[in-house]
Design a protein around this motif. Structure first.
Motif, short mmCIF file in Angstrom:
data_model
loop_
_atom_site.label_atom_id
_atom_site.label_comp_id
_atom_site.label_asym_id
_atom_site.label_seq_id
_atom_site.Cartn_x
_atom_site.Cartn_y
_atom_site.Cartn_z
N SER A 1 0.82 -1.21 0.00
CA SER A 1 0.00 0.00 0.00
C SER A 1 0.85 1.26 0.00
N PHE A 2 1.95 1.25 0.73
CA PHE A 2 2.77 2.45 0.86
C PHE A 2 3.69 2.66 -0.33
N SER A 3 3.77 1.71 -1.23
CA SER A 3 4.58 1.92 -2.43
C SER A 3 4.03 3.09 -3.24
N THR A 4 2.72 3.30 -3.19
CA THR A 4 2.11 4.45 -3.88
C THR A 4 2.55 5.75 -3.24
N LEU A 5 2.61 5.79 -1.92
CA LEU A 5 3.05 7.00 -1.23
C LEU A 5 4.50 7.32 -1.57
N ARG A 6 5.31 6.29 -1.73
CA ARG A 6 6.70 6.53 -2.10
C ARG A 6 6.80 7.14 -3.50
N ARG A 7 5.91 6.72 -4.38
CA ARG A 7 5.89 7.33 -5.72
C ARG A 7 5.52 8.80 -5.63
N MET A 8 4.64 9.15 -4.67
CA MET A 8 4.26 10.54 -4.50
C MET A 8 5.47 11.39 -4.11
N ILE A 9 6.35 10.84 -3.29
CA ILE A 9 7.57 11.55 -2.92
C ILE A 9 8.41 11.84 -4.16
N ARG A 10 8.54 10.85 -5.02
CA ARG A 10 9.34 11.04 -6.23
C ARG A 10 8.74 12.11 -7.11
N GLU A 11 7.41 12.18 -7.17
CA GLU A 11 6.75 13.24 -7.95
C GLU A 11 7.11 14.61 -7.38
N ALA A 12 7.11 14.71 -6.06
CA ALA A 12 7.41 16.00 -5.42
C ALA A 12 8.86 16.42 -5.65
N GLN A 13 9.73 15.45 -5.90
CA GLN A 13 11.14 15.76 -6.08
C GLN A 13 11.47 16.24 -7.50
N LEU B 1 4.48 5.47 7.91
CA LEU B 1 4.21 6.90 7.91
C LEU B 1 5.41 7.68 8.43
N ASP B 2 6.10 7.13 9.43
CA ASP B 2 7.31 7.78 9.93
C ASP B 2 8.39 7.83 8.85
N LEU B 3 8.52 6.74 8.09
CA LEU B 3 9.49 6.73 6.98
C LEU B 3 9.12 7.76 5.93
#
Length: 209
Positions: A70-82, A132-134
């Motif tokens: 589930s959190f793999s999607t959130l990690r992709r969001m970080i890459r978008e922000a970068q 979430l902490d990560l």
């Protein structure tokens, strides 16, 4: 020939594992993950209980695998922000857009996180909190490059990162609850997310770390 057969078995194993995870997500959406049994999941996935144990040692391990996926999607969001960390408005607009689109693509996973982070088993709740902490730490790396923040202490960067993450989680939960096809409501959520993030940003210059 042996290698081809091996690859085929590996692919089949991967499909079975995913079928078990998909079955668990579907059942969890109806009853909550803590309330479903191994046998229910196996039956839903179309496998025997012994086949379940070839992929997961327990329901807790299955729950942890679902959290990680589930959190793999959130990690992709970080890459978008970068992509453009020097232009704050672009980051905010992109984050709001990516948030809604990511939830739409992985609605069942976001629904799982939203539900289980407050009512799931202890193991699953702790795993979600850890992820979430990560996510907070990863986002803090991006935020630390922005104007007015580069001189902040690590603790303060982590603090504002946590504010952003809590905002994202709250808005993601709103998207999960939005009926599919209601683009008008999705736009309202995007606009609200942008306004909330800009409100946080307004305090950057005034804050003394």
């Amino acid at each position: 020939m042996t290698e081809v057969a091996g690859e085929s078995r590996q692919a089949q194993k991967g499909r079975t594992r995913q079928a078990i995870m998909d079955a668990a997500l579907q059942l969890a959406s109806q009853h909550g993950f803590a309330q479903i049994s191994l046998r229910q999941v196996a039956r839903q996935a179309g496998v025997v209980p012994t086949a379940f144990y070839r992929h997961f040692e327990s329901m807790d391990q299955l729950g942890l695998a679902l959290v990680e996926q589930s959190f793999s999607t959130l990690r992709r969001m970080i890459r978008e922000a970068q992509r453009d960390p020097k232009v704050l408005d672009n980051i905010i607009d992109a984050a709001a857009e990516v948030l809604v689109e990511s939830v739409k693509v992985s609605r069942t996973h976001f629904a799982f996180v939203s539900r289980e982070r407050v009512s799931g088993s202890v193991v699953v709740r702790q795993a979600i909190r850890h992820e979430l902490d990560l996510f907070v730490s990863e986002l803090a790396v991006v935020l630390a490059r922005l104007p007015n923040i580069e001189t902040w202490s690590t603790e303060d960067v982590q603090m504002v990162s946590r504010l952003f993450v809590r905002n994202m989680v709250s808005n993601a939960e709103e998207v999960v609850e939005t009926p599919e096809g209601r683009t008008d409501l999705e736009e309202q959520i995007k606009d609200g997310a942008r306004r909330q993030m800009r409100l946080i940003v307004l305090g950057f210059r005034a804050w003394e770390s």
